[in-house]
Design a protein around this motif. Structure first.
Motif, short mmCIF file in Angstrom:
data_model
loop_
_atom_site.label_atom_id
_atom_site.label_comp_id
_atom_site.label_asym_id
_atom_site.label_seq_id
_atom_site.Cartn_x
_atom_site.Cartn_y
_atom_site.Cartn_z
N VAL A 1 0.83 -1.20 0.00
CA VAL A 1 0.00 0.00 0.00
C VAL A 1 0.87 1.25 0.00
O VAL A 1 0.57 2.23 -0.70
CB VAL A 1 -0.96 0.01 1.20
N LYS A 2 1.96 1.24 0.75
CA LYS A 2 2.88 2.38 0.77
C LYS A 2 3.46 2.63 -0.63
O LYS A 2 3.65 3.78 -1.05
CB LYS A 2 4.00 2.15 1.76
N VAL A 3 3.73 1.56 -1.35
CA VAL A 3 4.26 1.69 -2.72
C VAL A 3 3.23 2.34 -3.63
O VAL A 3 3.55 3.22 -4.44
CB VAL A 3 4.68 0.31 -3.26
N LEU A 4 1.98 1.92 -3.50
CA LEU A 4 0.92 2.51 -4.32
C LEU A 4 0.71 3.99 -3.99
O LEU A 4 0.52 4.82 -4.89
CB LEU A 4 -0.38 1.73 -4.11
N LEU A 5 0.76 4.31 -2.71
CA LEU A 5 0.61 5.71 -2.30
C LEU A 5 1.76 6.57 -2.86
O LEU A 5 1.55 7.72 -3.25
CB LEU A 5 0.57 5.80 -0.78
N ALA A 6 2.95 5.99 -2.89
CA ALA A 6 4.10 6.72 -3.43
C ALA A 6 3.92 6.97 -4.93
O ALA A 6 4.28 8.04 -5.44
CB ALA A 6 5.38 5.93 -3.18
N ALA A 7 3.35 5.99 -5.62
CA ALA A 7 3.10 6.16 -7.06
C ALA A 7 2.12 7.30 -7.30
O ALA A 7 2.31 8.13 -8.19
CB ALA A 7 2.55 4.85 -7.64
N GLU A 8 1.08 7.34 -6.48
CA GLU A 8 0.08 8.40 -6.64
C GLU A 8 0.67 9.77 -6.33
O GLU A 8 0.41 10.75 -7.03
CB GLU A 8 -1.12 8.10 -5.73
N ALA A 9 1.50 9.82 -5.28
CA ALA A 9 2.12 11.09 -4.89
C ALA A 9 3.06 11.60 -5.97
O ALA A 9 3.26 12.82 -6.12
CB ALA A 9 2.86 10.92 -3.57
N ALA A 10 3.65 10.68 -6.74
CA ALA A 10 4.59 11.07 -7.79
C ALA A 10 3.91 11.53 -9.07
O ALA A 10 4.56 12.03 -9.98
CB ALA A 10 5.53 9.90 -8.11
N GLY A 11 2.60 11.35 -9.15
CA GLY A 11 1.87 11.76 -10.35
C GLY A 11 0.77 10.80 -10.72
O GLY A 11 -0.31 11.19 -11.16
N GLY A 12 1.05 9.49 -10.58
CA GLY A 12 0.04 8.48 -10.83
C GLY A 12 -0.50 8.46 -12.24
O GLY A 12 0.12 8.97 -13.18
N ASP A 13 -1.66 7.86 -12.37
CA ASP A 13 -2.36 7.75 -13.65
C ASP A 13 -2.70 9.14 -14.16
O ASP A 13 -3.25 9.97 -13.43
CB ASP A 13 -3.64 6.93 -13.40
N ILE A 14 -2.39 9.42 -15.41
CA ILE A 14 -2.63 10.75 -15.98
C ILE A 14 -4.11 11.10 -15.97
O ILE A 14 -4.49 12.28 -15.96
CB ILE A 14 -2.06 10.83 -17.42
N ARG A 15 -4.99 10.10 -15.95
CA ARG A 15 -6.44 10.34 -15.96
C ARG A 15 -7.02 10.55 -14.58
O ARG A 15 -8.17 10.96 -14.44
CB ARG A 15 -7.15 9.14 -16.62
N GLY A 16 -6.23 10.23 -13.54
CA GLY A 16 -6.75 10.35 -12.18
C GLY A 16 -6.82 9.00 -11.50
O GLY A 16 -5.99 8.12 -11.73
N LYS A 17 -7.82 8.79 -10.63
CA LYS A 17 -7.90 7.58 -9.83
C LYS A 17 -9.35 7.16 -9.68
O LYS A 17 -10.26 7.98 -9.68
CB LYS A 17 -7.28 7.83 -8.46
N GLN A 18 -9.57 5.85 -9.55
CA GLN A 18 -10.94 5.36 -9.43
C GLN A 18 -11.04 4.07 -8.63
O GLN A 18 -11.91 3.94 -7.78
CB GLN A 18 -11.57 5.14 -10.81
N SER A 19 -10.16 3.10 -8.89
CA SER A 19 -10.28 1.82 -8.19
C SER A 19 -8.91 1.30 -7.79
O SER A 19 -7.88 1.71 -8.32
CB SER A 19 -11.00 0.79 -9.06
N ALA A 20 -8.91 0.39 -6.83
CA ALA A 20 -7.66 -0.19 -6.34
C ALA A 20 -7.95 -1.58 -5.79
O ALA A 20 -9.10 -1.92 -5.48
CB ALA A 20 -7.05 0.69 -5.24
#
Length: 329
Positions: free
Chosen positions: A176-195
């Motif tokens: 989960v920490k890895v996923l949060l780091a990905a989002e903090a770095a920019g993540g999906d260009i379209r945004g976020k919806q599911s995990a």
């Protein structure tokens, strides 16, 4: 209108380059995303964590089998990589060999992004040349991180760094920490919806319902990773509840109270966790401690009062009639 035309074009490309001529591997679901496959070098547990701006990403991207390995299949998803990859690894093929074998058969490989990890911690990944940028992967010891359609090239380095920096955490929390780091770095260009997050064990299991140690999905949410992290905390709380129940079955009240207490610490607002702690106190003859807990619960939801009155018949509440009346009234 232009966006719709572009979307249909992309889907059409996916269908055209699918594997309709190869019955062994076939699929064209649309799930651009970032993910991690990882293994805990101490416990041997294996996990897949994923987030995407796409509905129910966990239903097609994440695959796992205890004592075998895990798979993340994304971009223009070919879901057959999941079961077929696990079958090959179960037969003893390494993650690298299994992945290479399936990629070689895939007519749509240019659009795929896939990662395998076997029970020995060997990881392998593939990113097709047609994956939408920013698209890349990194394979390390006991893990692989991969992403496509990202906002920038910082996502994968951030995921790699987070994996190494959180090595002291249990595998699920580390993912989960890895996923949060990905989002903090920019993540999906379209945004976020599911995990989604799955964890499987190091040994094969006899029963299918024992396959996944953790199986959490957030199918549609404005903050899917925040919700995933919350659900993981709830799941950990219920692990303590389950241990408390086992202790109660073994008439080990002290151990049950210990486990119920840990559950309550993680999820203090949950009435059920407080309720079963009160039951354990009553069963151990500690009525003075149990009564205030019962009272507080009944004041919030009177249905628990009715529930309590039904438990003696099932053998779950072992008190005298006078003590039961004292609890109820």
């Amino acid at each position: 209108m232009k966006k719709n035309i572009f979307f249909l074009f992309i889907i059409g490309m996916s269908l055209h380059t699918g594997l309709s001529q190869n019955p062994e591997i076939k699929g064209d679901a649309f799930a651009h995303t970032y993910s991690i496959v990882a293994r805990d070098s101490i416990t041997g547990e294996m996990a897949v964590g994923v987030q995407s701006h796409w509905f129910s990403v966990g239903s097609i991207v994440s695959w796992g089998r205890s004592g075998v390995g895990v798979v993340a299949t994304q971009s223009f998803v070919n879901p057959a990589y999941g079961p077929h990859g696990l079958d090959l690894m179960e037969k003893g093929k390494s993650a690298r060999i299994a992945l290479d074998e399936l990629v070689a058969k895939d007519e749509g490989k240019a659009f795929r992004q896939v990662a395998f990890l076997d029970k020995k911690g060997n990881a392998a990944a593939f990113t097709g040349e047609k994956c939408v940028e920013s698209a890349m992967h990194h394979v390390g010891e006991n893990f692989s991180v991969q992403a496509n359609m990202m906002l920038n090239d910082d996502v994968i380095p951030a995921m790699k760094k987070a994996f190494h920096e959180n090595s002291s955490l249990p595998l699920a929390e580390r993912v989960v920490k890895v996923l949060l780091a990905a989002e903090a770095a920019g993540g999906d260009i379209r945004g976020k919806q599911s995990a989604a997050l799955i964890v499987v064990g190091p040994e094969k299991v006899a029963n299918s319902w024992e396959e996944k140690k953790i199986d959490l999905r957030v199918d549609d949410h404005t903050e899917p990773l925040v919700e995933l992290e919350r659900l993981l905390t709830v799941a950990r709380a219920y692990e303590f509840m389950n241990r408390g129940d086992v202790a109660m079955e073994e008439n080990n009240v002290d151990e049950a109270l210990k486990q119920y207490g840990k559950a309550e610490e993680l999820f203090p607002e949950n009435l059920e966790m407080r309720f079963w702690k009160a039951i354990a106190l009553a069963n151990s003859g500690r009525m003075k401690e149990a009564l205030p807990v019962f009272k507080a619960i009944f004041e919030q939801d009177d249905n628990w009062r009715t529930m309590t009155s039904r438990l003696p018949a099932s053998g779950l509440l072992n008190v005298t009639e006078a003590e039961l009346n004292q609890i109820i009234k």
